[in-house]
Motif scaffolding. Structure first.
Motif, short mmCIF file in Angstrom:
data_model
loop_
_atom_site.label_atom_id
_atom_site.label_comp_id
_atom_site.label_asym_id
_atom_site.label_seq_id
_atom_site.Cartn_x
_atom_site.Cartn_y
_atom_site.Cartn_z
N GLU A 253 0.81 -1.22 0.00
CA GLU A 253 0.00 0.00 0.00
C GLU A 253 0.84 1.27 0.00
OE1 GLU A 253 -2.68 -0.31 3.26
OE2 GLU A 253 -3.95 -1.82 2.30
N LYS A 254 2.13 1.15 0.26
CA LYS A 254 3.02 2.31 0.22
C LYS A 254 3.55 2.59 -1.18
CE LYS A 254 4.57 1.78 5.02
NZ LYS A 254 5.71 1.48 5.92
N THR A 255 3.36 1.62 -2.07
CA THR A 255 3.85 1.81 -3.44
C THR A 255 2.93 2.74 -4.21
OG1 THR A 255 2.67 -0.13 -4.26
CG2 THR A 255 4.89 -0.49 -3.41
N ARG A 256 3.49 3.39 -5.20
CA ARG A 256 2.73 4.38 -5.96
C ARG A 256 1.58 3.74 -6.75
NH1 ARG A 256 6.45 8.38 -9.19
NH2 ARG A 256 7.13 8.62 -7.03
N TRP A 257 1.83 2.59 -7.34
CA TRP A 257 0.79 1.97 -8.17
C TRP A 257 -0.38 1.46 -7.33
CZ3 TRP A 257 -0.54 -3.23 -7.81
CH2 TRP A 257 0.32 -4.04 -7.06
N MET A 258 -0.10 1.02 -6.10
CA MET A 258 -1.18 0.56 -5.23
C MET A 258 -2.01 1.74 -4.72
SD MET A 258 -1.83 -2.68 -4.55
CE MET A 258 -2.29 -2.96 -2.85
N GLN A 259 -1.40 2.88 -4.56
CA GLN A 259 -2.13 4.05 -4.10
C GLN A 259 -3.10 4.57 -5.16
OE1 GLN A 259 0.86 6.86 -2.84
NE2 GLN A 259 1.45 5.65 -1.03
N ARG A 260 -2.84 4.19 -6.41
CA ARG A 260 -3.73 4.62 -7.49
C ARG A 260 -4.93 3.69 -7.67
NH1 ARG A 260 1.26 5.82 -10.47
NH2 ARG A 260 1.03 3.82 -11.54
N LYS A 262 -6.89 2.10 -5.01
CA LYS A 262 -7.35 1.82 -3.64
C LYS A 262 -8.62 0.96 -3.62
CE LYS A 262 -5.23 5.78 -1.34
NZ LYS A 262 -5.45 6.96 -0.47
N LEU A 263 -9.46 1.08 -4.64
CA LEU A 263 -10.68 0.29 -4.67
C LEU A 263 -10.39 -1.21 -4.82
CD1 LEU A 263 -13.04 2.49 -6.91
CD2 LEU A 263 -13.17 2.12 -4.43
N LEU A 264 -9.20 -1.54 -5.29
CA LEU A 264 -8.84 -2.93 -5.50
C LEU A 264 -8.07 -3.54 -4.33
CD1 LEU A 264 -7.77 -2.89 -9.27
CD2 LEU A 264 -9.97 -3.54 -8.29
N HIS A 265 -7.83 -2.75 -3.28
CA HIS A 265 -7.06 -3.27 -2.14
C HIS A 265 -7.76 -4.47 -1.49
CE1 HIS A 265 -4.45 0.55 -1.32
NE2 HIS A 265 -4.40 0.13 -2.57
N ALA A 266 -9.07 -4.37 -1.29
CA ALA A 266 -9.81 -5.47 -0.67
C ALA A 266 -9.80 -6.72 -1.54
CB ALA A 266 -11.24 -5.04 -0.35
N PRO A 267 -10.12 -6.62 -2.86
CA PRO A 267 -10.04 -7.83 -3.71
C PRO A 267 -8.65 -8.45 -3.75
CG PRO A 267 -11.30 -6.12 -4.81
CD PRO A 267 -10.70 -5.49 -3.58
N ILE A 268 -7.62 -7.60 -3.75
CA ILE A 268 -6.25 -8.13 -3.78
C ILE A 268 -5.96 -8.90 -2.50
CG2 ILE A 268 -3.81 -7.45 -3.67
CD1 ILE A 268 -4.50 -5.17 -5.63
#
Length: 328
Positions: A253-260, A262-268
Protein backbone atom coordinates in the motif's frame (compact mmCIF):
# COMPACT_ATOMS: atom_id res chain seq x y z
CA UNK A 1 -8.14 -47.95 -15.09
CA UNK A 2 -9.18 -51.35 -13.86
CA UNK A 3 -12.58 -53.00 -13.77
CA UNK A 4 -13.68 -53.24 -10.14
CA UNK A 5 -15.44 -56.54 -10.78
CA UNK A 6 -12.14 -58.36 -10.17
CA UNK A 7 -10.56 -56.07 -7.57
CA UNK A 8 -12.63 -54.98 -4.58
CA UNK A 9 -11.67 -51.69 -2.95
CA UNK A 10 -12.22 -50.79 0.68
CA UNK A 11 -14.54 -47.90 -0.12
CA UNK A 12 -14.92 -46.99 3.57
CA UNK A 13 -11.21 -46.27 4.06
CA UNK A 14 -9.22 -43.29 2.70
CA UNK A 15 -7.39 -43.80 -0.57
CA UNK A 16 -4.03 -42.90 0.97
CA UNK A 17 -2.20 -44.09 4.10
CA UNK A 18 -3.45 -42.03 7.04
CA UNK A 19 -0.47 -42.94 9.22
CA UNK A 20 1.72 -40.49 7.28
CA UNK A 21 1.36 -36.73 6.96
CA UNK A 22 1.55 -36.84 3.15
CA UNK A 23 -1.12 -39.52 3.04
CA UNK A 24 -3.42 -37.40 5.17
CA UNK A 25 -2.54 -34.33 3.07
CA UNK A 26 -3.61 -36.04 -0.15
CA UNK A 27 -6.81 -37.24 1.50
CA UNK A 28 -7.82 -33.80 2.73
CA UNK A 29 -6.79 -32.08 -0.49
CA UNK A 30 -9.38 -34.31 -2.13
CA UNK A 31 -12.11 -33.71 0.45
CA UNK A 32 -11.59 -29.93 0.71
CA UNK A 33 -11.29 -29.39 -3.05
CA UNK A 34 -13.42 -26.27 -3.56
CA UNK A 35 -14.36 -27.35 -7.09
CA UNK A 36 -16.72 -29.93 -5.59
CA UNK A 37 -19.08 -27.16 -4.41
CA UNK A 38 -19.88 -26.51 -8.08
CA UNK A 39 -21.29 -30.01 -8.56
CA UNK A 40 -25.06 -30.26 -8.95
CA UNK A 41 -27.24 -32.00 -6.39
CA UNK A 42 -28.06 -34.75 -8.91
CA UNK A 43 -24.34 -35.39 -9.49
CA UNK A 44 -23.74 -35.64 -5.74
CA UNK A 45 -26.71 -37.96 -5.26
CA UNK A 46 -25.44 -40.18 -8.07
CA UNK A 47 -22.04 -40.31 -6.37
CA UNK A 48 -23.70 -41.36 -3.10
CA UNK A 49 -25.72 -44.00 -4.93
CA UNK A 50 -22.59 -45.45 -6.53
CA UNK A 51 -20.72 -45.58 -3.21
CA UNK A 52 -23.64 -47.29 -1.47
CA UNK A 53 -24.20 -49.76 -4.30
CA UNK A 54 -20.50 -50.67 -4.31
CA UNK A 55 -20.65 -51.41 -0.59
CA UNK A 56 -23.37 -53.95 -1.39
CA UNK A 57 -21.51 -55.35 -4.38
CA UNK A 58 -24.22 -54.08 -6.71
CA UNK A 59 -22.36 -51.41 -8.69
CA UNK A 60 -23.08 -51.11 -12.44
CA UNK A 61 -21.12 -53.50 -14.66
CA UNK A 62 -17.93 -51.90 -15.97
CA UNK A 63 -17.55 -49.40 -13.12
CA UNK A 64 -13.91 -48.32 -13.03
CA UNK A 65 -11.65 -47.66 -10.06
CA UNK A 66 -11.30 -43.99 -10.95
CA UNK A 67 -15.08 -43.61 -11.14
CA UNK A 68 -15.31 -45.05 -7.65
CA UNK A 69 -12.63 -42.76 -6.22
CA UNK A 70 -14.34 -39.76 -7.83
CA UNK A 71 -17.68 -40.80 -6.35
CA UNK A 72 -16.03 -41.27 -2.96
CA UNK A 73 -14.49 -37.78 -3.17
CA UNK A 74 -17.85 -36.17 -3.94
CA UNK A 75 -19.59 -38.22 -1.27
CA UNK A 76 -17.09 -37.41 1.51
CA UNK A 77 -16.89 -33.71 0.60
CA UNK A 78 -20.65 -33.18 0.52
CA UNK A 79 -22.42 -35.67 2.80
CA UNK A 80 -22.32 -35.96 6.59
CA UNK A 81 -20.14 -38.97 7.53
CA UNK A 82 -22.50 -40.11 10.30
CA UNK A 83 -26.00 -39.36 9.03
CA UNK A 84 -25.34 -39.53 5.28
CA UNK A 85 -27.36 -36.34 4.78
CA UNK A 86 -26.40 -33.82 2.11
CA UNK A 87 -24.69 -30.90 3.86
CA UNK A 88 -25.51 -27.29 3.11
CA UNK A 89 -22.98 -25.82 0.70
CA UNK A 90 -21.65 -23.04 2.95
CA UNK A 91 -20.98 -25.38 5.87
CA UNK A 92 -18.93 -27.94 3.92
CA UNK A 93 -15.17 -28.16 4.48
CA UNK A 94 -14.82 -27.82 0.69
CA UNK A 95 -16.27 -24.29 1.05
CA UNK A 96 -13.59 -23.27 3.56
CA UNK A 97 -11.35 -21.72 0.90
CA UNK A 98 -13.90 -19.54 -0.97
CA UNK A 99 -15.80 -18.66 2.20
CA UNK A 100 -12.73 -18.16 4.37
CA UNK A 101 -10.84 -16.06 1.82
CA UNK A 102 -13.71 -13.63 1.37
CA UNK A 103 -14.43 -13.15 5.07
CA UNK A 104 -10.80 -13.16 6.25
CA UNK A 105 -9.71 -10.78 3.52
CA UNK A 106 -12.47 -8.32 4.43
CA UNK A 107 -11.73 -8.61 8.17
CA UNK A 108 -8.13 -7.61 7.53
CA UNK A 109 -8.97 -4.88 5.05
CA UNK A 110 -11.79 -3.20 6.98
CA UNK A 111 -10.38 -2.94 10.50
CA UNK A 112 -10.09 0.80 11.03
CA UNK A 113 -13.55 1.56 12.47
CA UNK A 114 -15.46 -0.13 15.29
CA UNK A 115 -18.48 -0.59 13.05
CA UNK A 116 -16.43 -2.49 10.46
CA UNK A 117 -14.77 -4.62 13.14
CA UNK A 118 -18.09 -5.58 14.72
CA UNK A 119 -19.72 -6.37 11.38
CA UNK A 120 -16.96 -8.60 9.99
CA UNK A 121 -16.37 -10.41 13.28
CA UNK A 122 -20.12 -11.15 13.37
CA UNK A 123 -20.03 -12.43 9.79
CA UNK A 124 -17.01 -14.61 10.57
CA UNK A 125 -18.52 -16.18 13.67
CA UNK A 126 -21.80 -16.79 11.84
CA UNK A 127 -19.82 -18.63 9.19
CA UNK A 128 -17.88 -20.59 11.83
CA UNK A 129 -21.08 -21.54 13.66
CA UNK A 130 -22.58 -22.89 10.44
CA UNK A 131 -19.41 -24.87 9.67
CA UNK A 132 -19.31 -26.31 13.20
CA UNK A 133 -22.99 -27.26 13.06
CA UNK A 134 -22.73 -28.79 9.58
CA UNK A 135 -19.73 -30.93 10.58
CA UNK A 136 -21.04 -31.84 14.02
CA UNK A 137 -20.90 -35.36 15.42
CA UNK A 138 -24.31 -36.87 14.69
CA UNK A 139 -24.34 -38.42 18.17
CA UNK A 140 -23.64 -35.12 19.93
CA UNK A 141 -26.49 -33.47 21.79
CA UNK A 142 -26.39 -30.12 19.98
CA UNK A 143 -29.69 -28.56 20.97
CA UNK A 144 -30.78 -25.19 19.52
CA UNK A 145 -30.14 -23.62 22.94
CA UNK A 146 -26.58 -24.95 23.06
CA UNK A 147 -25.89 -23.77 19.52
CA UNK A 148 -27.27 -20.30 20.32
CA UNK A 149 -25.13 -20.01 23.47
CA UNK A 150 -21.97 -21.03 21.59
CA UNK A 151 -22.75 -18.62 18.75
CA UNK A 152 -23.50 -15.61 20.97
CA UNK A 153 -20.54 -16.28 23.29
CA UNK A 154 -18.05 -16.75 20.45
CA UNK A 155 -19.29 -13.67 18.61
CA UNK A 156 -19.17 -11.57 21.77
CA UNK A 157 -15.64 -12.74 22.67
CA UNK A 158 -14.41 -12.02 19.14
CA UNK A 159 -15.93 -8.54 19.04
CA UNK A 160 -14.73 -7.60 22.53
CA UNK A 161 -11.22 -8.86 21.81
CA UNK A 162 -11.06 -7.03 18.49
CA UNK A 163 -12.48 -3.76 19.81
CA UNK A 164 -10.38 -3.90 22.98
CA UNK A 165 -7.14 -4.55 21.14
CA UNK A 166 -7.96 -2.01 18.47
CA UNK A 167 -8.56 0.75 21.01
CA UNK A 168 -5.40 -0.10 22.93
CA UNK A 169 -3.18 -0.46 19.88
CA UNK A 170 -4.58 2.65 18.23
CA UNK A 171 -2.82 4.72 20.88
CA UNK A 172 0.37 2.73 21.33
CA UNK A 173 1.11 0.60 18.27
CA UNK A 174 2.09 1.12 14.66
CA UNK A 175 -0.46 0.72 11.84
CA UNK A 176 1.12 -2.65 11.03
CA UNK A 177 0.47 -4.01 14.54
CA UNK A 178 -3.15 -2.89 14.30
CA UNK A 179 -3.55 -5.14 11.25
CA UNK A 180 -2.97 -8.20 13.46
CA UNK A 181 -6.04 -7.47 15.62
CA UNK A 182 -8.38 -9.68 13.50
CA UNK A 183 -6.16 -12.72 14.03
CA UNK A 184 -6.15 -12.23 17.80
CA UNK A 185 -9.94 -11.94 17.75
CA UNK A 186 -10.35 -15.06 15.61
CA UNK A 187 -8.02 -17.08 17.85
CA UNK A 188 -9.90 -15.94 20.96
CA UNK A 189 -13.26 -16.78 19.42
CA UNK A 190 -12.09 -20.25 18.39
CA UNK A 191 -11.02 -20.94 21.96
CA UNK A 192 -14.62 -20.28 22.98
CA UNK A 193 -16.64 -21.48 19.99
CA UNK A 194 -15.22 -24.97 19.47
CA UNK A 195 -15.35 -26.15 23.13
CA UNK A 196 -18.86 -24.76 23.52
CA UNK A 197 -20.09 -26.36 20.30
CA UNK A 198 -18.73 -29.69 21.51
CA UNK A 199 -19.67 -29.23 25.15
CA UNK A 200 -21.72 -32.44 25.24
CA UNK A 201 -18.59 -34.41 24.30
CA UNK A 202 -16.71 -32.92 27.24
CA UNK A 203 -19.59 -33.68 29.62
CA UNK A 204 -20.47 -37.17 28.40
CA UNK A 205 -17.30 -38.29 26.64
CA UNK A 206 -16.97 -39.58 23.08
CA UNK A 207 -17.11 -43.17 21.97
CA UNK A 208 -13.72 -44.85 21.67
CA UNK A 209 -13.03 -48.12 19.90
CA UNK A 210 -10.42 -50.86 19.97
CA UNK A 211 -8.08 -51.57 17.07
CA UNK A 212 -10.81 -53.54 15.31
CA UNK A 213 -13.18 -50.53 15.44
CA UNK A 214 -15.40 -52.25 18.00
CA UNK A 215 -17.00 -49.82 20.46
CA UNK A 216 -15.09 -49.90 23.73
CA UNK A 217 -15.90 -47.04 26.11
CA UNK A 218 -16.95 -43.38 26.28
CA UNK A 219 -14.12 -41.12 27.41
CA UNK A 220 -14.01 -37.48 28.46
CA UNK A 221 -10.21 -37.51 28.17
CA UNK A 222 -10.49 -38.49 24.52
CA UNK A 223 -13.04 -35.71 23.98
CA UNK A 224 -10.71 -33.14 25.57
CA UNK A 225 -7.81 -34.30 23.41
CA UNK A 226 -9.90 -34.24 20.24
CA UNK A 227 -11.17 -30.72 20.90
CA UNK A 228 -7.66 -29.49 21.71
CA UNK A 229 -6.29 -30.90 18.45
CA UNK A 230 -9.12 -29.38 16.41
CA UNK A 231 -8.60 -26.00 18.10
CA UNK A 232 -4.87 -26.11 17.32
CA UNK A 233 -5.48 -27.02 13.68
CA UNK A 234 -8.11 -24.27 13.22
CA UNK A 235 -5.74 -21.59 14.57
CA UNK A 236 -2.90 -23.02 12.49
CA UNK A 237 -5.17 -22.87 9.44
CA UNK A 238 -5.86 -19.17 9.90
CA UNK A 239 -2.43 -18.02 11.11
CA UNK A 240 -0.36 -17.78 7.87
CA UNK A 241 -2.95 -15.78 5.95
CA UNK A 242 -3.80 -13.49 8.85
CA UNK A 243 -0.16 -12.92 9.83
CA UNK A 244 1.59 -12.74 6.45
CA UNK A 245 -1.01 -10.80 4.47
CA UNK A 246 -0.93 -7.74 6.79
CA UNK A 247 2.83 -7.46 6.34
CA UNK A 248 2.55 -7.81 2.58
CA UNK A 249 -0.33 -5.33 2.31
CA UNK A 250 1.43 -2.82 4.57
CA UNK A 251 4.35 -2.74 2.14
CA UNK A 252 2.29 -2.87 -1.04
CA UNK A 253 0.00 0.00 0.00
CA UNK A 254 3.02 2.31 0.22
CA UNK A 255 3.85 1.81 -3.44
CA UNK A 256 2.73 4.38 -5.96
CA UNK A 257 0.79 1.97 -8.17
CA UNK A 258 -1.18 0.56 -5.23
CA UNK A 259 -2.13 4.05 -4.10
CA UNK A 260 -3.73 4.62 -7.49
CA UNK A 261 -6.00 1.54 -7.19
CA UNK A 262 -7.35 1.82 -3.64
CA UNK A 263 -10.68 0.29 -4.67
CA UNK A 264 -8.84 -2.93 -5.50
CA UNK A 265 -7.06 -3.27 -2.14
CA UNK A 266 -9.81 -5.47 -0.67
CA UNK A 267 -10.04 -7.83 -3.71
CA UNK A 268 -6.25 -8.13 -3.78
CA UNK A 269 -6.13 -9.02 -0.09
CA UNK A 270 -8.96 -11.53 -0.54
CA UNK A 271 -7.06 -13.25 -3.36
CA UNK A 272 -3.86 -13.32 -1.31
CA UNK A 273 -5.69 -15.01 1.56
CA UNK A 274 -7.30 -17.44 -0.88
CA UNK A 275 -3.96 -18.54 -2.29
CA UNK A 276 -2.70 -19.27 1.22
CA UNK A 277 -5.88 -21.08 2.31
CA UNK A 278 -5.75 -23.42 -0.69
CA UNK A 279 -2.64 -24.88 0.95
CA UNK A 280 -3.46 -24.28 4.62
CA UNK A 281 -6.92 -25.88 4.78
CA UNK A 282 -5.75 -29.41 3.85
CA UNK A 283 -2.45 -28.89 5.69
CA UNK A 284 -4.18 -27.95 8.95
CA UNK A 285 -6.63 -30.85 8.65
CA UNK A 286 -3.64 -33.17 8.14
CA UNK A 287 -1.64 -32.13 11.19
CA UNK A 288 -3.12 -34.85 13.38
CA UNK A 289 -4.58 -38.25 12.41
CA UNK A 290 -8.36 -38.15 12.10
CA UNK A 291 -8.56 -41.54 13.84
CA UNK A 292 -6.67 -40.46 16.95
CA UNK A 293 -5.79 -42.40 20.09
CA UNK A 294 -5.09 -42.40 23.81
CA UNK A 295 -3.43 -45.08 25.88
CA UNK A 296 -5.48 -47.02 28.39
CA UNK A 297 -2.87 -46.05 31.00
CA UNK A 298 -3.95 -42.43 30.46
CA UNK A 299 -7.52 -43.57 30.95
CA UNK A 300 -6.49 -45.36 34.15
CA UNK A 301 -4.95 -42.15 35.51
CA UNK A 302 -7.74 -39.70 34.66
CA UNK A 303 -10.86 -41.87 34.38
CA UNK A 304 -10.40 -44.90 36.65
CA UNK A 305 -14.08 -45.82 36.44
CA UNK A 306 -13.90 -46.01 32.63
CA UNK A 307 -10.70 -48.03 32.90
CA UNK A 308 -12.47 -50.44 35.23
CA UNK A 309 -15.30 -50.76 32.70
CA UNK A 310 -12.74 -51.65 30.05
CA UNK A 311 -11.22 -54.31 32.30
CA UNK A 312 -14.64 -55.85 32.88
CA UNK A 313 -15.25 -55.91 29.14
CA UNK A 314 -11.89 -57.18 27.86
CA UNK A 315 -10.43 -59.07 30.85
CA UNK A 316 -7.06 -60.51 29.77
CA UNK A 317 -7.33 -58.97 26.29
CA UNK A 318 -7.21 -55.42 27.59
CA UNK A 319 -6.14 -53.10 24.72
CA UNK A 320 -3.17 -50.84 25.33
CA UNK A 321 -4.63 -48.13 23.10
CA UNK A 322 -8.14 -46.99 22.25
CA UNK A 323 -9.10 -44.89 19.22
CA UNK A 324 -11.57 -42.08 18.50
CA UNK A 325 -12.59 -39.67 15.74
CA UNK A 326 -11.20 -36.27 16.71
CA UNK A 327 -13.53 -34.31 14.39
CA UNK A 328 -12.61 -31.40 12.12
Amino acid sequence: MTDTSSVRLNIDEPRWDQNTFMGRMKHFMSITDMRTVLCSTSELENAKKLVNSYRLGQEPLGTTEEQLWRAKQLYESSFHPDSGELQNVIGRMSFQVPGGMAITGCMMQFYRTNTAVIFWQWINQSFNALVNYTNRNAESDMTPKRIAIAYVTATTSAVLTAIGLKNVLAKRASPLMQRFVPFAAVAAANCVNIPLMRQSEIEDGIMCADENRNKAVQSQVAAAKGITLVLASRIFMAAPGMLLCPIMMERLEKTRWMQRIKLLHAPIQVMMVGCILVVMVPTACSLFPQWNSISTETLKKWEPKKYSDLQDKYHDNMPSTIYFNKGL
